[in-house]
Design a protein around this motif. Structure first.
Motif, short mmCIF file in Angstrom:
data_model
loop_
_atom_site.label_atom_id
_atom_site.label_comp_id
_atom_site.label_asym_id
_atom_site.label_seq_id
_atom_site.Cartn_x
_atom_site.Cartn_y
_atom_site.Cartn_z
N SER A 140 0.82 -1.05 -0.08
CA SER A 140 0.26 -0.04 0.06
C SER A 140 0.88 1.16 -0.08
O SER A 140 2.13 1.29 0.37
CB SER A 140 -0.76 0.05 1.19
N VAL A 141 0.15 2.42 -0.25
CA VAL A 141 0.90 3.72 -0.15
C VAL A 141 1.63 4.02 1.21
O VAL A 141 2.66 4.29 1.23
CB VAL A 141 0.05 5.04 -0.65
N ASP A 142 0.78 3.53 2.25
CA ASP A 142 1.47 3.87 3.78
C ASP A 142 2.51 2.79 3.89
O ASP A 142 3.58 3.14 4.36
CB ASP A 142 0.27 3.31 4.62
N GLU A 143 2.48 1.50 3.29
CA GLU A 143 3.35 0.73 3.50
C GLU A 143 4.71 1.15 2.64
O GLU A 143 5.77 0.95 3.27
CB GLU A 143 3.02 -0.74 3.13
N TYR A 144 4.53 1.68 1.73
CA TYR A 144 5.80 1.96 0.80
C TYR A 144 6.34 3.08 1.52
O TYR A 144 7.75 3.23 1.73
CB TYR A 144 5.09 2.46 -0.47
#
Length: 381
Positions: free
Chosen positions: A256-260
Motif C-alpha cells: 500500500s501507499v502507507d507501507e511504501y
C-alpha cells in the motif's frame, strides 16, 4: 473401537469434501466421548494441488458465518489466501468446553478433553482430507477467546495466529500470555479487541493485557489491538473479525501507499530485499509460491528510483523476467540499469529487446523508442 471411531470421522470428512462450500456435519470424538457438530467451509474451486490456511472458529454457532464471509471477501480481493474454515458449535457446551481451574487458570476437566479434541482429532482429520498450509489461525469470543490462548503454551505452537474478541480472561492470564509471547521464537500473530461498551471487567483486564504488551519487544510477535467506540460486547465480533484478518494477512496484501512510505523506503540494505523477504514469508507461511504482483514490482521500482539503488534495479530486472517473461518489464529494467551504469550500447540493445515484448503497465513501445532515440542523440548515433 478407537480405529473404528477415527475411520468414521475420516469418512465423514471425505463426504464433506465432495460438496465444498459450507457444510454442517456431526463427528464422534474419542477425547470428548460424544458427538460434536462442526461446520466446514472449503473454497468452491478447491484443488489438491494447492495448499490452504486453516482457520478454526470456536463458538461457531454465531461466529462461523462472519469468519467465512470475511475470508471469502478478502480472498476475492487477493488480500489473503483462500482458506479452509472449520467451526465447532458450542451453544450448549461452551462453558464446559472451555472450563479452567480457578487455581492456575488453565484447562481442567472437560476443558482438557476439548483442548485435545481440537489438536489431536479435529485438525489431523481435516489435514488428512485436505491439503493444508502451515499457517493456522484460531478465533474465539469471550470465554472461547480466553480458551484459544492455551495453545500458546504448547512447546510446538499449533496456531500461527490468535484472534481474541473481548476475551474473558482466566485468572492471571492477562499477565501470563504477554510473558509467553515475549519468549516465542516463531512468527506469531495476535489480535485483541474490545469496545467502549464492552463488559467492564473484560475492558479492565484487556487494558492490563494491552499495557503489558507495550513492554514486549519480540520481533517474532505481530500484535494488534483495537478498541471500538460504538460496539457492545457482541458487536466486538462483527467489528473485529474483518479488522483482524486485514491486519494478520497484511504481508499477503499488495504493498500500500502507507507501507511504501513507512516500510519500503525505510528498509535497510538493497531495497529489492524488501520484496524478496515479503514473498519468502508468504511462501513459508502459506506453503505456496505466490506470483509477485505488478503492484509490488512497481512499488519497489519507485523506491529504487527514489533511493538511486542500482544494485536493486539489476536484481528487480531478473525477478521481472521470471515473473513476467513475455512482457517488456524485465528487459526495460535491465536496460535502465545498464544506462545508469554507463553502458549505452548494451542499454540500447536491451531497450530494443524490450520493444519487441508485450506492453505492461506504463511500459509501452513508444517509451522504449523514446529511450532508444535519446541514447542515439546523446552519442550521435
Amino acid at each position: 473401537m478407537k480405529n473404528t471411531t477415527i475411520a468414521c470421522i475420516a469418512l465423514c470428512l471425505c463426504a464433506i469434501t465432495s460438496f465444498a462450500q459450507k457444510t454442517t456435519s456431526t463427528i464422534e470424538s474419542i477425547k470428548l466421548a460424544e458427538e460434536r457438530d462442526i461446520q466446514l467451509y472449503v473454497p468452491e474451486d478447491y484443488s489438491a494441488e494447492k495448499s490452504y490456511p486453516l482457520i478454526v472458529v470456536l463458538d461457531a454457532d454465531y461466529l462461523f458465518d462472519a469468519v467465512v464471509g470475511n475470508t471469502k471477501f478478502y480472498a476475492y480481493k487477493d488480500e489473503m489466501p483462500q482458506s479452509i474454515v472449520v467451526g465447532i458449535n458450542q451453544k450448549n457446551s461452551r462453558y464446559e468446553d472451555c472450563f479452567y481451574s480457578d487455581e492456575n487458570g488453565f484447562p481442567d476437566k472437560k476443558g482438557n478433553a476439548f483442548f485435545e479434541f481440537i489438536g489431536m482429532e479435529l485438525i489431523p482429520m481435516i489435514a488428512k482430507n485436505y491439503n493444508l498450509a502451515p499457517f493456522k489461525a484460531i478465533v474465539g469470543h469471550d470465554t472461547s477467546a480466553n480458551f484459544s490462548n492455551y495453545y500458546l503454551f504448547k512447546n510446538n505452537l499449533l496456531f500461527n495466529a490468535y484472534i481474541n474478541l473481548s476475551p474473558n480472561f482466566a485468572p492471571t492470564l492477562e499477565h501470563k500470555v504477554p510473558e509467553r509471547l515475549s519468549s516465542l521464537d516463531t512468527m506469531t500473530f495476535y489480535y485483541l479487541a474490545t469496545s467502549e461498551n464492552d463488559e467492564s471487567e473484560n475492558q479492565q483486564r484487556i487494558g492490563v493485557f494491552n499495557n503489558n504488551m507495550k513492554s514486549v519487544s519480540n520481533s517474532n510477535i505481530h500484535y494488534y489491538f483495537d478498541k471500538f467506540e460504538n460496539a457492545n460486547h457482541y458487536g466486538v465480533a462483527s467489528y473485529g473479525i474483518p479488522k483482524a484478518l486485514d491486519k494478520i494477512f497484511k504481508m499477503y496484501k499488495p504493498i500500500s501507499v502507507d507501507e511504501y512510505k513507512k516500510e519500503v523506503l525505510a528498509y535497510e540494505g538493497p531495497i529489492v530485499g524488501y520484496l524478496t523477504d515479503k514473498y519468502n514469508t508468504i511462501e513459508s507461511l502459506f506453503g505456496f509460491k505466490k506470483q509477485v504482483s505488478l503492484n509490488d514490482m512497481m512499488a519497489i521500482y519507485a523506491g529504487i528510483k527514489k533511493k538511486d539503488d542500482l544494485e536493486s534495479l539489476e536484481e528487480l530486472s531478473k525477478i521481472a523476467k521470471k515473473e513476467y517473461p513475455n512482457t517488456m518489464l524485465g528487459f526495460f529494467f535491465e536496460a535502465e540499469y545498464l544506462e545508469k551504469m554507463g553502458e549505452p550500447k548494451k542499454a540500447m540493445r536491451t531497450y530494443e529487446k524490450a520493444f519487441g515484448m508485450k506492453e505492461i503497465d506504463f511500459l509501452t513501445k513508444d517509451l522504449a523508442l523514446e529511450r532508444i532515440d535519446a541514447l542515439k542523440a546523446d552519442f550521435g548515433w
